[in-house]
Design a protein around this motif. Structure first.
Motif, short mmCIF file in Angstrom:
data_model
loop_
_atom_site.label_atom_id
_atom_site.label_comp_id
_atom_site.label_asym_id
_atom_site.label_seq_id
_atom_site.Cartn_x
_atom_site.Cartn_y
_atom_site.Cartn_z
N ALA A 47 90.00 42.15 75.06
CA ALA A 47 89.55 40.82 75.48
C ALA A 47 88.32 40.90 76.38
N GLY A 48 87.39 41.77 75.96
CA GLY A 48 86.13 41.83 76.70
C GLY A 48 86.19 42.64 77.97
N MET A 49 87.28 43.38 78.19
CA MET A 49 87.35 44.20 79.39
C MET A 49 86.41 45.40 79.26
N GLU A 50 85.94 45.88 80.40
CA GLU A 50 85.00 46.98 80.39
C GLU A 50 85.72 48.26 80.00
N SER A 51 85.11 49.02 79.09
CA SER A 51 85.70 50.28 78.64
C SER A 51 85.48 51.34 79.70
N THR A 114 78.05 44.19 77.86
CA THR A 114 78.79 44.51 79.08
C THR A 114 78.12 43.90 80.31
N GLN A 115 76.80 44.01 80.37
CA GLN A 115 76.08 43.41 81.49
C GLN A 115 76.24 41.90 81.50
N ARG A 116 76.21 41.29 80.31
CA ARG A 116 76.37 39.83 80.25
C ARG A 116 77.77 39.43 80.73
N LYS A 122 80.72 37.65 87.51
CA LYS A 122 80.19 37.45 88.85
C LYS A 122 79.96 35.97 89.13
N GLU A 123 79.41 35.26 88.13
CA GLU A 123 79.17 33.82 88.32
C GLU A 123 80.48 33.07 88.49
#
Length: 233
Positions: A47-51, A114-116, A122-123
């Motif tokens: 679900a879009g978690m960072e690897s 990943t940056q997005r 963060k937002e």
């Protein structure tokens, strides 16, 4: 043909042949492609978690290694005596280089995604922080509402004090009229009994003193009302 390339590369004093470098490059390409696929599967299945960062770092190192192998193969390819062998190996090296570039683009796209996601997270965190910080704003609004309520209460108190003062002044005005009537009656009575002018002047002075006392009482009452209103405010 690969054997001819190997012979040409084998004159390098024990260094790896062109065929060996090519096989190594193909193995690294396969391993890197599999790692990229695992990276993308992890991305979408989580679900879009960072690897894990070590996986993307390992892929970047493998891509750099493939590119360095391509440089070495290109150097060895140029030393082949046969033009047909050089053309054949040139196509193979270009194919490996294109595969390395494709893997690099996949990794770059993953990094951008990943940056997005990190920026969006963060937002969201900042928005949540501001939402939590709104409690401070609401507190300020509550304080302002309380101040307005206090001002309305003070206004009501001032109005009540004004009405009280008006009632006091009205009562004093009525008393003054009654005193005037009584004074006139007293003068009539004194005139009737023939009192001297000195007695009349004395009575008049006493009447003036009474008036001063009356006005002083009115002023003192008004000052007292104002002090009470400001103290309760």
């Amino acid at each position: 043909m690969e054997g001819g390339g190997g012979g040409a590369g084998g004159g390098g004093g024990g260094r790896s042949t062109l065929s060996e470098i090519y096989q190594d490059a193909k193995k690294v390409v396969l391993r890197t492609r599999d790692a990229v696929e695992r990276l993308e599967r992890f991305e979408y299945s989580s679900a879009g978690m960072e690897s894990p960062p070590e996986l993307s770092s390992s892929i970047a190192r493998d891509i750099t290694h493939i590119q360095s192998l391509c440089v070495e193969m290109d150097r060895l390819c140029r030393s082949l005596p046969s033009k047909s062998h050089r053309d054949l190996w040139k196509r193979k090296v270009e194919q490996v280089a294109e595969e390395a570039e494709s893997l690099k683009q996949s990794l770059d796209k993953y990094s951008l995604r990943t940056q997005r996601r990190m920026m969006e997270a963060k937002e969201r965190a900042e928005l949540l922080g501001r939402a939590n910080g709104d409690s401070h704003v609401l507190k300020i609004f509550d304080e302002e509402a309380q101040a307005m309520q206090s001002a309305r209460s003070s206004a009501r108190m001032l109005e009540e004090a004004s009405l009280t003062g008006e009632a006091i002044l009205s009562a004093m005005s009525g008393s003054r009229e009654r005193l005037k009537k009584a004074h006139r009656k007293a003068l009539d009575v004194l005139n009737t009994v023939g009192l001297s002018n000195s007695v009349l002047r004395l009575i008049e002075r006493r009447h003036r003193v009474d008036n001063w006392i009356k006005y002083a009482g009115m002023i003192l009452t008004i000052i007292t009302v104002i002090i009470i209103w400001r103290w309760k405010r």
